[in-house]
Design a protein around this motif. Structure first.
Motif, short mmCIF file in Angstrom:
data_model
loop_
_atom_site.label_atom_id
_atom_site.label_comp_id
_atom_site.label_asym_id
_atom_site.label_seq_id
_atom_site.Cartn_x
_atom_site.Cartn_y
_atom_site.Cartn_z
N ASN A 90 -11.13 47.22 50.34
CA ASN A 90 -12.25 46.79 51.18
C ASN A 90 -13.55 46.71 50.38
N GLY A 91 -13.45 46.29 49.15
CA GLY A 91 -14.63 46.11 48.31
C GLY A 91 -15.18 47.38 47.69
N GLU A 92 -14.54 48.51 47.93
CA GLU A 92 -15.02 49.77 47.37
C GLU A 92 -13.91 50.41 46.53
N PRO A 93 -14.29 51.06 45.43
CA PRO A 93 -13.26 51.73 44.62
C PRO A 93 -12.70 52.95 45.35
N ASP A 94 -11.40 53.12 45.24
CA ASP A 94 -10.73 54.23 45.90
C ASP A 94 -9.81 54.89 44.89
N LYS A 95 -10.05 56.16 44.61
CA LYS A 95 -9.24 56.90 43.65
C LYS A 95 -7.97 57.38 44.33
N ILE A 96 -6.84 57.16 43.67
CA ILE A 96 -5.54 57.60 44.19
C ILE A 96 -5.37 59.07 43.82
N GLY A 97 -5.14 59.89 44.83
CA GLY A 97 -4.96 61.33 44.59
C GLY A 97 -3.56 61.78 44.97
N ALA A 98 -3.27 63.01 44.65
CA ALA A 98 -1.95 63.57 44.93
C ALA A 98 -1.66 63.58 46.44
N GLY A 99 -2.66 63.84 47.25
CA GLY A 99 -2.47 63.85 48.70
C GLY A 99 -2.04 62.49 49.22
N ASP A 100 -2.67 61.43 48.68
CA ASP A 100 -2.30 60.07 49.08
C ASP A 100 -0.85 59.78 48.70
N VAL A 101 -0.49 60.17 47.49
CA VAL A 101 0.87 59.92 47.00
C VAL A 101 1.89 60.69 47.82
N ILE A 102 1.61 61.95 48.10
CA ILE A 102 2.55 62.75 48.88
C ILE A 102 2.72 62.16 50.27
N PHE A 103 1.61 61.79 50.91
CA PHE A 103 1.68 61.23 52.26
C PHE A 103 2.55 59.97 52.30
N ILE A 104 2.26 59.03 51.44
CA ILE A 104 3.01 57.76 51.44
C ILE A 104 4.45 57.97 51.00
N SER A 105 4.67 58.86 50.03
CA SER A 105 6.03 59.11 49.53
C SER A 105 6.90 59.83 50.55
N VAL A 106 6.29 60.47 51.51
CA VAL A 106 7.06 61.14 52.57
C VAL A 106 7.20 60.22 53.78
N VAL A 107 6.12 59.61 54.20
CA VAL A 107 6.15 58.80 55.42
C VAL A 107 7.04 57.57 55.27
N ALA A 108 6.94 56.87 54.16
CA ALA A 108 7.73 55.64 53.99
C ALA A 108 9.24 55.90 54.06
N PRO A 109 9.78 56.85 53.29
CA PRO A 109 11.22 57.08 53.40
C PRO A 109 11.64 57.61 54.77
N VAL A 110 10.86 58.51 55.34
CA VAL A 110 11.23 59.08 56.64
C VAL A 110 11.30 57.97 57.70
N LEU A 111 10.28 57.15 57.77
CA LEU A 111 10.29 56.08 58.77
C LEU A 111 11.40 55.07 58.50
N GLY A 112 11.55 54.67 57.25
CA GLY A 112 12.58 53.69 56.91
C GLY A 112 13.98 54.18 57.21
N ILE A 113 14.27 55.40 56.82
CA ILE A 113 15.61 55.94 57.04
C ILE A 113 15.86 56.18 58.53
N LEU A 114 14.89 56.75 59.23
CA LEU A 114 15.10 57.03 60.66
C LEU A 114 15.29 55.76 61.47
N VAL A 115 14.48 54.74 61.21
CA VAL A 115 14.63 53.48 61.94
C VAL A 115 16.00 52.87 61.65
N THR A 116 16.40 52.90 60.40
CA THR A 116 17.69 52.34 60.02
C THR A 116 18.84 53.11 60.66
N VAL A 117 18.77 54.42 60.64
CA VAL A 117 19.84 55.24 61.22
C VAL A 117 19.91 55.02 62.73
N LEU A 118 18.77 54.91 63.38
CA LEU A 118 18.78 54.64 64.83
C LEU A 118 19.38 53.27 65.13
#
Length: 145
Positions: A54-82
């Protein structure tokens, strides 16, 4: 006389497949841990780890990585399994979609205005999450076979 006991007939492989919830939790943890390690390596190598959002610099931190690395697989796997409860073919479809999404999202850092070190850090992170989801869905698929 024949036995219906798999142990007595020698047809068992000796491996027990984990329940789906363990596959989901385990894959999310593995994705988060490995992606944080990749982030730390990129940081140590001198990557800026800054993206323009959005036109502003955003530093990628460990919290961002952990959040996305957990949410993406959980949602993808759960939706697929359902969905696979309705039609089992969705486990294979989910694997293909997970691989395609991982490759397509890995292209993102290449087209953004960022340094090469940041792109070289983000690309394997995206691809690894895809590999984790594909592998987790394979475990689920084999446990149902």
């Amino acid at each position: 006389m024949t036995s219906s006991n798999p142990a007595a007939t020698g047809t068992t492989t000796g491996r027990r497949t984990p329940p789906t919830w363990q596959v989901v939790v385990g894959s999310a943890l593995v994705a988060a841990i490995v992606d944080v390690i990749i982030l730390l390596i990129g940081d140590a190598a001198g990557a800026s780890l800054v993206l323009e959002l959005n036109g502003e610099p955003d530093k990628i931190g460990a919290g961002d990585v952990i959040f996305i690395s957990v949410v993406a697989p959980v949602l993808g796997i759960l939706v697929t399994v359902l969905l696979a409860r309705w039609k089992p073919v969705f486990l294979r479809v989910g694997q293909v979609v997970a691989g395609a999404v991982a490759v397509l999202t890995a292209i993102g850092p290449l087209v953004q205005d960022t340094d090469g070190g940041t792109a070289a850090t983000l690309i394997p992170m995206h691809l690894f999450v895809g590999v984790v989801v594909v592998a987790a869905l394979e475990v689920v698929r084999r446990s149902r076979a």
